[in-house]
Design a protein around this motif. Structure first.
Motif, short mmCIF file in Angstrom:
data_model
loop_
_atom_site.label_atom_id
_atom_site.label_comp_id
_atom_site.label_asym_id
_atom_site.label_seq_id
_atom_site.Cartn_x
_atom_site.Cartn_y
_atom_site.Cartn_z
N VAL A 266 18.05 0.42 15.99
CA VAL A 266 19.35 0.02 15.43
C VAL A 266 19.64 -1.40 15.90
CG1 VAL A 266 21.85 0.51 15.46
CG2 VAL A 266 20.19 2.39 15.42
N ARG A 267 20.07 -2.27 15.01
CA ARG A 267 20.34 -3.66 15.37
C ARG A 267 21.81 -4.02 15.24
NH1 ARG A 267 16.76 -2.86 17.69
NH2 ARG A 267 14.61 -3.54 17.53
N ARG A 268 22.49 -3.38 14.29
CA ARG A 268 23.91 -3.68 14.05
C ARG A 268 24.66 -2.37 13.97
NH1 ARG A 268 25.65 -6.36 9.16
NH2 ARG A 268 24.63 -4.60 8.15
N ILE A 269 25.90 -2.40 14.44
CA ILE A 269 26.74 -1.20 14.29
C ILE A 269 28.14 -1.64 13.85
CG2 ILE A 269 25.55 0.30 15.95
CD1 ILE A 269 27.63 -0.50 18.04
N ASN A 270 28.82 -0.73 13.17
CA ASN A 270 30.23 -0.94 12.85
C ASN A 270 31.06 -0.08 13.80
OD1 ASN A 270 29.38 -2.47 10.73
ND2 ASN A 270 30.05 -1.06 9.13
N VAL A 271 32.03 -0.68 14.43
CA VAL A 271 32.89 0.08 15.35
C VAL A 271 34.33 -0.03 14.83
CG1 VAL A 271 33.62 0.41 17.74
CG2 VAL A 271 31.33 -0.52 17.25
N SER A 272 34.97 1.12 14.67
CA SER A 272 36.32 1.14 14.10
C SER A 272 37.36 0.95 15.20
CB SER A 272 36.55 2.47 13.38
OG SER A 272 35.53 2.67 12.43
N VAL A 273 38.07 -0.15 15.14
CA VAL A 273 39.15 -0.42 16.11
C VAL A 273 40.32 -1.01 15.30
CG1 VAL A 273 39.84 -1.66 18.21
CG2 VAL A 273 37.44 -1.05 17.88
N ASP A 274 41.42 -0.28 15.23
CA ASP A 274 42.53 -0.73 14.38
C ASP A 274 43.56 -1.56 15.14
OD1 ASP A 274 41.50 0.70 12.17
OD2 ASP A 274 42.39 2.54 12.94
N LYS B 46 30.19 -5.20 14.30
CA LYS B 46 31.24 -5.56 13.35
C LYS B 46 32.39 -4.59 13.60
CE LYS B 46 30.73 -4.94 8.79
NZ LYS B 46 31.84 -4.12 8.27
N ILE B 47 33.56 -5.15 13.79
CA ILE B 47 34.75 -4.30 13.98
C ILE B 47 35.33 -3.98 12.60
CG2 ILE B 47 37.08 -4.22 14.97
CD1 ILE B 47 34.94 -4.29 17.14
N ASN B 48 35.62 -2.72 12.38
CA ASN B 48 36.31 -2.30 11.15
C ASN B 48 37.74 -1.94 11.50
OD1 ASN B 48 34.16 -2.46 9.40
ND2 ASN B 48 33.70 -0.27 9.42
N ALA B 49 38.69 -2.50 10.79
CA ALA B 49 40.09 -2.15 11.03
C ALA B 49 40.75 -1.82 9.70
CB ALA B 49 40.82 -3.31 11.70
N VAL B 50 41.39 -0.66 9.64
CA VAL B 50 42.17 -0.31 8.45
C VAL B 50 43.51 -1.02 8.59
CG1 VAL B 50 43.21 1.58 7.14
CG2 VAL B 50 41.00 1.91 8.24
N ALA B 51 43.89 -1.79 7.57
CA ALA B 51 45.16 -2.52 7.62
C ALA B 51 46.29 -1.54 7.30
CB ALA B 51 45.13 -3.66 6.61
N LEU B 52 47.22 -1.40 8.23
CA LEU B 52 48.29 -0.39 8.08
C LEU B 52 49.65 -1.06 8.18
CD1 LEU B 52 46.60 2.18 10.49
CD2 LEU B 52 46.88 2.50 8.02
N LYS B 53 50.41 -0.88 7.12
CA LYS B 53 51.72 -1.53 7.05
C LYS B 53 52.62 -1.08 8.21
CE LYS B 53 54.35 -0.49 3.48
NZ LYS B 53 54.56 -0.42 2.05
N GLY B 54 53.21 -2.05 8.89
CA GLY B 54 54.15 -1.74 9.96
C GLY B 54 53.48 -1.19 11.21
N VAL B 55 52.14 -1.16 11.22
CA VAL B 55 51.43 -0.62 12.39
C VAL B 55 50.61 -1.73 13.06
CG1 VAL B 55 49.73 1.06 13.19
CG2 VAL B 55 51.36 1.67 11.37
N ASN B 56 49.65 -2.29 12.32
CA ASN B 56 48.83 -3.35 12.94
C ASN B 56 48.91 -4.67 12.17
OD1 ASN B 56 47.33 -2.70 10.71
ND2 ASN B 56 45.46 -2.16 11.82
N ASP B 57 49.80 -4.74 11.18
CA ASP B 57 49.83 -5.97 10.35
C ASP B 57 50.22 -7.21 11.14
OD1 ASP B 57 52.22 -4.60 10.47
OD2 ASP B 57 52.79 -4.93 8.39
N LEU B 58 51.03 -7.03 12.19
CA LEU B 58 51.44 -8.21 12.96
C LEU B 58 50.40 -8.57 14.02
CD1 LEU B 58 55.26 -7.44 13.34
CD2 LEU B 58 54.08 -8.88 11.65
#
Ligand code: SAM
Length: 343
Positions: A124-132, A166-178
């Motif tokens: 494995v050379r690349r991974i996606n890690v989910s951090v919102d 690569k960090i994956n972040a789900v854009a969530l209104k009023g949660v992490n948008d700022l």
């Protein structure tokens, strides 16, 4: 006549798209309960329905034989599946042989401190890690069960092991948008690319269709991008990783920023992938209900002929695309949660 069997014809769907990317959810279980992904009282699959690691290996290898070049393990959380490294090490043979361009995974990072070195050794050379979010309290609220420091330790282990992240972040209104500026800067410091994802209407979140929850959560990445451009120089990039993200390079950090926009810009015309769950159910589209059972042909014979036929047959049913709509009175596009199909 040649002494070698001809390689099987590649998988081409009815719209002329070559299917070369398979995402396999190796478990529907997860050690987190992200609020946009799972409901709090998820029912998990009975163990007997779940493919063994050997069966998952055979299934993945059948796709490789049919021209798959990229394999992503996902879940649930792939790294909480017992003995998962056995499967990853075994699939690494397809990377060594050159049959696969890439073996990768999407993970929440909670187990990376334990597994990062092993992943690298397996090919494995690349991974996606989910951090919102990078705020520990907010992280605990979003993931319900997750702890940010554990994930940050995992990310350090991945870096030390030489894995590209690569960090994956789900854009969530009023949660992490700022917080997206801070995340972009942090990724720049750490040497990670960042991909933002629009929340998709998958699975009922509140026993009531979930439309109101989704409407509250949804943030259009078109608006996010316009806002980020006030402070960052985003240069269009032709970079592609074989997935749905469209990238820009952030001049100030030198890192890439990706946008996955299933809602505001549908990207189905270039779809090259299918998904298989841990029960061997193949979904030809993330946003449609139609599915094919691969477990029956897999278990029916030790030979792969039936399995190959079932995969080919399913590809003839790959739909043109998904049609996600979010609205207070709208139910989910499909009943299953993202944790079933795998992101
Ligand atoms: N546990 C792993 C992880 O956390 O990355 C892999 C599975 S998770 C289902 C894969 C990705 O899907 C994560 O990045 C997650 O944030 C995303 N996801 C889950 N539900 C989603 C939804 N409804 N809309 C958009 N992305 C979603």
């Amino acid at each position: 006549m040649s002494m070698f069997p001809a390689s099987p014809a590649p998988l081409i769907d009815p719209f002329g798209r070559a299917i070369t990317y398979v995402r396999v959810s190796v478990t529907d279980r997860c050690d987190f309960r992200c609020v946009y992904c799972m409901s709090e009282d998820m029912a998990f699959l009975p163990k007997a329905d779940i493919l063994s690691l050997e069966e998952l290996d055979r299934l993945c290898s059948a796709f490789v034989a049919l021209g798959t070049r990229k394999l992503r393990l996902t879940g649930g959380e792939p790294l909480v599946r017992r003995n998962i490294m056995e499967l990853i090490r075994s699939l690494g043979r397809h990377v060594s042989s050159g049959a696969l361009d890439e073996l990768t995974l999407t993970t929440n990072g909670s187990q990376l401190a334990k597994y990062a070195d092993g992943l690298r050794a397996a090919g494995v050379r690349r991974i996606n890690v989910s951090v919102d979010t990078l705020d520990a309290d907010r992280f605990a609220t979003i993931t319900r069960w997750g702890r940010l420091p554990q994930v940050l330790d995992g990310l350090e282990a991945a870096r030390t092991a030489g894995l590209e992240v690569k960090i994956n972040a789900v854009a969530l209104k009023g949660v992490n948008d700022l917080e997206l500026d801070d995340m972009l800067a942090w990724c720049g410091e750490k040497g990670f690319d960042l991909t933002l994802i629009e929340v998709m209407p998958l699975g009922d979140m509140d026993g009531n269709g979930g439309g109101a929850v989704r409407e509250e959560q949804f943030l259009s990445l078109r608006d996010v991008r316009a806002d980020l451009e006030k402070r960052w120089t985003l240069m269009d990039s032709t970079h592609r990783t074989g997935g749905p993200a469209r990238y820009v390079t952030v001049r100030e950090t030198g890192r890439r920023l990706g946008f996955i926009t299933p809602m505001s810009h549908n990207f189905c015309e270039s779809c090259n992938r299918v998904r298989v769950t841990c029960t061997g159910t193949m979904y030809m589209c993330l946003g449609q209900e139609d599915a094919a059972d691969l477990r029956t042909p897999l278990r029916a014979s030790a030979d792969d002929a039936l399995l190959h036929d079932a995969i080919r047959d399913a590809i003839t049913r790959k739909p043109k695309g998904h049609d996600f709509i979010i609205g207070r009175d709208r139910g989910p596009a499909v009943g299953r949660h993202m944790s079933v199909t795998g992101g």
